[in-house]
Write an enzyme that holds these catalytic residues in place. Structure first.
Site, short mmCIF file in Angstrom:
data_model
loop_
_atom_site.label_atom_id
_atom_site.label_comp_id
_atom_site.label_asym_id
_atom_site.label_seq_id
_atom_site.Cartn_x
_atom_site.Cartn_y
_atom_site.Cartn_z
CB VAL A 1 -0.99 0.04 1.19
CG1 VAL A 1 -2.01 -1.07 1.10
CG2 VAL A 1 -0.25 0.03 2.53
CG ASN B 1 -6.39 -3.27 8.86
OD1 ASN B 1 -6.55 -3.00 10.06
ND2 ASN B 1 -5.69 -4.34 8.46
CE1 TYR C 1 0.83 1.28 14.82
CE2 TYR C 1 0.13 2.36 16.84
CZ TYR C 1 -0.11 1.47 15.81
OH TYR C 1 -1.30 0.78 15.77
CE LYS D 1 -2.16 3.14 13.23
NZ LYS D 1 -2.94 2.54 12.13
C1 BGC Z 1 -0.84 -1.01 18.85
C2 BGC Z 1 -0.71 -2.16 19.83
C3 BGC Z 1 -1.02 -1.70 21.24
C4 BGC Z 1 -2.30 -0.91 21.31
C5 BGC Z 1 -2.55 -0.30 22.68
C6 BGC Z 1 -2.20 -0.40 19.01
O1 BGC Z 1 -2.42 0.61 18.08
O2 BGC Z 1 -0.63 -1.48 17.53
O3 BGC Z 1 0.60 -2.70 19.75
O4 BGC Z 1 -1.12 -2.82 22.09
O5 BGC Z 1 -2.31 0.11 20.33
O6 BGC Z 1 -1.43 0.34 23.18
#
Ligand code: BGC
Length: 272
Positions: free
Chosen positions: A71, A97, A170, A174
């Site tokens: 993707v 996703n 990460y 998000k």
């Molecule tokens: C992550 C997980 C994590 C969860 C809560 C998710 O977005 O990918 O690894 O356990 O968030 O922290």
């Protein structure tokens, strides 16, 4: 398993990263509500084929096929949509996703790990949303299947809200998903395109096996979950089906947190 409701009959849905975890559960739930499903994968074709096979032989479900696509690559996403449209006629629902983690303390994080996470988690969702919107606009309304022109359900995380030390790439990806989703909503709502996000909390999938696979870590994790259980992929599947269906028609530009209360800051229950 509960009897499906057939809310998505004669619609077609692409789910990216659908050969494991949350993506697999979303694809299966959407198929069980009558939609045709594309199981997108980037590795392990045999698993993707098996999931597609299971959906398509179930006579309560729509049809399913597996399509390979990274993707984060524009040409591959364009090809994914082209193949889907050639096979099923159109796309009605898109669930970008696919996502991954490459965790490191920020001062040790390599640029390639920052970049990969942003490429897959954010650029991948942009590319899929863009191709979906192009198809929705090109195709026009299908009032016989839905009151919306098309539905996009972005996979976010509680970490669009909760900062996450050791996972800055990460969490940043998000956080950005939220603004992407809301901007799409604002831009295309008048065309009757709905764009929402699901923000899962801790869901038992391969991405966090290091936590739920270790009793001590799981115990610590449970302290962060007021509901006191780790989520299962089906918790997200059932939410996605509902968000894709006309039952949620007036829901647009929203993130639904599916997290057992994790975003209610349980640390403050007896403190603060
Ligand atoms: C992550 C997980 C994590 C969860 C809560 C998710 O977005 O990918 O690894 O356990 O968030 O922290």
């Amino acid at each position: 398993m509960q009897k499906p409701n057939n809310r998505l009959a004669n619609q077609t849905c692409i789910v990216t990263g659908a050969n494991s975890g949350i993506g697999e559960a979303v694809a299966t739930a959407i198929g069980r509500d009558g939609a045709n499903v594309v199981i997108n994968y980037v590795s392990h074709p045999e698993i993707a084929e098996e999931i597609a096979h299971k959906i398509s032989i179930d006579n309560l479900c729509g049809d399913a096929i597996a399509i390979k696509c990274d993707v984060s690559k524009e040409s591959e996403v364009i090809a994914l949509f082209k193949q889907t449209i050639n096979h099923f006629g159109t796309v009605d629902i898109c669930v970008p996703n696919a996502g991954l983690q490459r965790d490191a303390a920020l001062h040790e994080m390599e640029l390639k790990d920052w970049q990969l996470v942003l490429d897959v988690n954010l650029t991948g969702q942009f590319l899929c949303a863009r191709e979906a919107i192009r198809e929705f606009l090109h195709r026009g309304m299908r009032p016989e299947v839905s009151r919306s022109l098309g539905k996009i359900i972005q996979m976010s995380s509680v970490h669009q809200l909760i900062p996450w030390a050791g996972h800055a790439n990460y969490a940043a990806s998000k956080g950005a998903i939220n603004m992407l989703m809301q901007s799409i909503c604002q831009e295309y709502a008048s065309y009757k395109i709905r764009c929402n996000s699901i923000a899962p909390g801790a869901i038992q999938t391969p991405i966090n096996k290091n936590v739920w696979g270790n009793p001590e870590a799981l115990n610590d994790l449970n302290k962060l979950i007021p509901y006191k259980r780790i989520g299962v992929p089906e918790d997200i599947g059932s939410t996605a089906v509902w968000l894709a269906s006309d039952e949620s028609e007036y829901i647009n530009g929203t993130t639904i947190f599916v997290d057992g209360g994790m975003t209610c800051y349980p640390g403050f229950t007896t403190n603060g």
